[in-house]
Every structure is written in structure tokens, then in C-alpha cells.
Write an enzyme that holds these catalytic residues in place. Structure first.
Site, PDB file in Angstrom:
ATOM      1  N   ARG A  54      -2.667 -13.892 -49.794  1.00 33.45           N
ATOM      2  CA  ARG A  54      -2.822 -14.627 -48.146  1.00 33.45           C
ATOM      3  C   ARG A  54      -3.185 -13.652 -47.901  1.00 33.45           C
ATOM      4  O   ARG A  54      -2.339 -12.083 -47.698  1.00 33.45           O
ATOM      5  CB  ARG A  54      -2.227 -15.337 -47.834  1.00 33.45           C
ATOM      6  CG  ARG A  54      -0.948 -14.590 -47.258  1.00 33.45           C
ATOM      7  CD  ARG A  54      -0.321 -16.099 -45.829  1.00 33.45           C
ATOM      8  NE  ARG A  54       0.557 -15.123 -45.443  1.00 33.45           N
ATOM      9  CZ  ARG A  54       1.537 -16.173 -44.956  1.00 33.45           C
ATOM     10  NH1 ARG A  54       0.868 -17.049 -44.621  1.00 33.45           N
ATOM     11  NH2 ARG A  54       2.124 -15.412 -44.911  1.00 33.45           N
ATOM     12  N   ASP A  65       0.432  -1.060   0.190  1.00 30.99           N
ATOM     13  CA  ASP A  65       0.149  -0.061  -0.425  1.00 30.99           C
ATOM     14  C   ASP A  65       0.913   0.995   0.039  1.00 30.99           C
ATOM     15  O   ASP A  65       0.367   2.069  -0.358  1.00 30.99           O
ATOM     16  CB  ASP A  65      -1.296  -0.136   1.085  1.00 30.99           C
ATOM     17  CG  ASP A  65      -2.341   1.381   0.858  1.00 30.99           C
ATOM     18  OD1 ASP A  65      -1.571   1.594   1.620  1.00 30.99           O
ATOM     19  OD2 ASP A  65      -3.016   0.936   0.561  1.00 30.99           O
ATOM     20  N   HIS A  97      -4.790 -16.141 -38.318  1.00 24.61           N
ATOM     21  CA  HIS A  97      -4.998 -17.334 -39.568  1.00 24.61           C
ATOM     22  C   HIS A  97      -6.361 -16.793 -40.429  1.00 24.61           C
ATOM     23  O   HIS A  97      -7.526 -16.690 -39.391  1.00 24.61           O
ATOM     24  CB  HIS A  97      -4.564 -18.471 -39.808  1.00 24.61           C
ATOM     25  CG  HIS A  97      -3.645 -19.280 -39.753  1.00 24.61           C
ATOM     26  ND1 HIS A  97      -2.492 -18.736 -39.939  1.00 24.61           N
ATOM     27  CD2 HIS A  97      -2.663 -19.630 -37.916  1.00 24.61           C
ATOM     28  CE1 HIS A  97      -1.209 -19.333 -39.345  1.00 24.61           C
ATOM     29  NE2 HIS A  97      -1.664 -20.068 -38.577  1.00 24.61           N
TER      30      HIS A  97
HETATM   31  O1  LIG Z   1       4.544 -16.864 -42.427  1.00 26.77           O
HETATM   32  C1  LIG Z   1       4.549 -17.401 -41.856  1.00 26.77           C
HETATM   33  N1  LIG Z   1       5.449 -17.797 -41.625  1.00 26.77           N
HETATM   34  C2  LIG Z   1       5.668 -19.229 -40.907  1.00 26.77           C
HETATM   35  O2  LIG Z   1       6.669 -20.218 -40.652  1.00 26.77           O
HETATM   36  C3  LIG Z   1       4.403 -20.354 -41.571  1.00 26.77           C
HETATM   37  N2  LIG Z   1       4.100 -21.733 -41.106  1.00 26.77           N
HETATM   38  N3  LIG Z   1       2.809 -21.354 -41.576  1.00 26.77           N
HETATM   39  N4  LIG Z   1       2.309 -20.914 -42.106  1.00 26.77           N
HETATM   40  C4  LIG Z   1       3.525 -19.616 -42.407  1.00 26.77           C
HETATM   41  N5  LIG Z   1       3.741 -18.447 -42.614  1.00 26.77           N
END
Ligand SMILES: O=c1[nH]c(=O)c2nn[nH]c2[nH]1
Length: 295
Positions: free
Chosen positions: A176, A58, A256
């Protein structure tokens, strides 16, 4: 038995400070959460119920508020150093003080095209963080950082050419979604004392600004071959931008977004170049970490 580790203090000290500029009427606010942990000749409080060596948690909390009233609370690196230094200087049996600060975002509102004098909003759970350790006779070591900066790019990220064997199912991709929640930190050279910290105060905000801008710009502009390579580029640039920084580290979850194959429904195309609807994944997530230092 013997005591092999001892550190105690007050965690989650919530602190707000306002600065009121009398002339302009403009008010500025800072909100932070502080953790103080002390080390020293405190073993007997654990092993012999000797409370005479205990600076109560405190008391540590009250001290934090008093020091916040008497000193600047920004940059957080300075305030953390002031708090840590206070404890090792005030109590001869306390030899180290660990002070962590989380600064929460209160961004000034823009109302009718102008910065509002006293209204703010929480633009994201991103925080600015500091860990300082004041150690008697050893100076002050500081790690600054960014936490919780959630970013996403809808393209400009690829991942191919990775090792393949009978355990590999992941298809290669040249386009992606990439999303991560940035946790970045940079370690300063050890400062000899509080005076030296005070002598470089502007460098702390400059480094945080640079690190944040470099992170966002590199994330956006890099045609990412992997999380690994993109985060290395961030570290490299931050080291170049902040000569007093000795090491930069990142810990990035790969959050993801999975494609959803809808071809079973009347041949609906939603994969590869036709992918538009994705399933964001809470877990599992990739986790990529690195520390980069000067050659
Ligand atoms: O950028 C990435 N690094 C990795 O080591 C990895 N492994 N799966 N997907 C991925 N993407």
C-alpha cells in the site's frame, strides 16, 4: 469562584536574525515564531484588577527581541532557555516561564553548483520546534521536536493480520501507499539551570539531525507492517542515539490513498496489483500515537 489556572504572555512573536561573516561575506539567517507564557503571583491581576503584577505582554515581546540581539538564537533549545531563565530571574513574583519556539526553514540556495552566500528558499513547511519551561528552583525542562514533515512511500508498506469481526470491512493489503505528516518530539532530562543547558549545546543540533535522519531512513527502509511498528522503531533508534533524551513520542496521521475501481469502464483494471490511479483522502485519517521510554 476561584482562579484555578493562570498563564499569560505574548504569542506569535516573529523574529528573524542574520549573522554576517565579515571575512567570507557569507550570511546566515534564522526565522522563528516565539510564544512566551508566564506563571507566578499574578492572581490579583485576574481577581482584583491589580495590574501592578503584570509584566505586560508587550514588555515580553520587547525582551524577546533584546535577548535575541544580545544572545545566540540557535540552537532554539538554548535561546528558549535564555528567554525563560530571564523572566524567572528578573521578576521575583514570576516563578515559571514557558517558551515555545517554531523555527521555519530557510535552506541556502545552491547556485551554479555552489552554496549562495546570502540566498535561501523555504523547502517545505516542516518546522523544528522547542518547548522549554524554566521553573524557579526546579530547573529547565525541554521538549524538542519536528513538525509538519510530510512523507510518502509508494510501496514498502503493508497492513494485514489485524482483528476482524462483523464490523470489519477493511481488506488486508500486502502493498500500500503510506503517507504521514511527522510530528515527533523528544524530552530531555531536566537541566538544573541555564549553565547546564549551555554545557550541552552541541547535543541539541545533533539530536535534531539524528531524529530527522532516523525518521526519514526508517520510513523509507522499513518494510512497514503498520504505522505503529514503524514509529516504534524510530523512537527506539532515537533513544539509542541521544543518551540525554528520556522519552521520544510520535503522533502520525495515516493519510490514506484509496484505490479507484474503474472496472465498470470497459473492464479497466485499476485495483490490487493493477492499481495506478488513486484518490488521496483529506479525511478521515488514521492517527497513531506513541511514547517510548528507556527500560
Ligand atoms: O498502519 C495502520 N495501523 C492501523 O491501526 C490501521 N487501521 N487501519 N489502517 C491502519 N494502518
Amino acid at each position: 469562584s476561584q482562579l484555578s489556572y493562570a498563564r499569560y504572555g505574548k504569542d506569535n512573536i516573529r523574529l528573524y536574525k542574520v549573522h554576517k561573516d565579515a571575512k567570507s561575506g557569507i550570511q546566515s539567517v534564522v526565522e522563528m515564531t516565539v510564544r512566551i507564557l508566564l506563571e507566578g503571583d499574578i492572581e490579583t491581576s485576574y481577581t482584583e484588577a491589580d495590574n501592578s503584577v503584570v509584566v505586560a505582554t508587550d514588555t515580553q515581546k520587547q525582551t524577546c527581541y533584546i535577548l535575541a540581539k544580545q544572545n545566540p538564537v540557535t540552537p532554539p533549545e538554548l535561546f528558549a532557555s535564555i528567554v525563560g531563565n530571564h523572566f524567572i530571574e528578573t521578576y521575583k513574583h514570576i516563578h515559571a516561564a514557558h517558551v515555545n519556539i517554531i523555527v521555519h526553514r530557510w535552506t541556502r540556495m545552491t547556485i551554479d553548483g555552489k552554496p549562495h552566500p546570502h540566498s535561501f528558499f523555504r523547502d517545505g513547511e516542516e518546522t523544528r520546534v522547542v518547548e522549554a519551561v524554566a521553573r524557579e528552583g526546579k530547573g529547565i525542562s525541554i521538549r524538542s521536536g519536528i513538525k509538519g514533515l510530510l512523507v510518502l512511500k509508494s510501496t514498502g508498506s503493508a497492513f494485514y493480520g489485524f482483528h476482524r469481526d462483523e464490523y470489519t470491512a477493511l481488506p488486508e493489503t500486502w502493498d500500500r501507499i503510506l503517507s504521514t505528516e511527522v510530528e515527533s518530539g523528544w524530552h530531555w532530562k531536566t537541566f538544573a539551570n541555564l549553565q547546564e543547558v549551555k554545557s550541552v549545546v552541541p547535543k541539541f543540533d545533533e539530536a535534531w539531525q539524528s531524529a530527522r535522519e532516523i525518521t526519514l531512513a526508517t520510513f523509507a527502509k522499513d518494510n512497514s507492517a503498520s504505522v505503529q511498528n514503524t514509529m516504534y522503531k524510530m523512537c527506539d533508534q532515537i533513544l539509542a542515539a541521544a543518551p540525554l533524551v528520556e522519552a521520544v513520542e510520535y503522533s502520525l496521521p495515516n493519510k490514506h490513498y484509496f484505490e479507484i475501481d474503474l472496472s465498470w469502464h470497459k473492464g479497466l483494471k485499476n485495483t490490487g496489483k493493477d492499481a495506478e490511479v488513486y484518490a488521496p483522502q483529506s479525511n478521515p485519517n488514521g492517527l497513531i500515537q506513541c511514547t517510548v521510554t528507556r527500560k
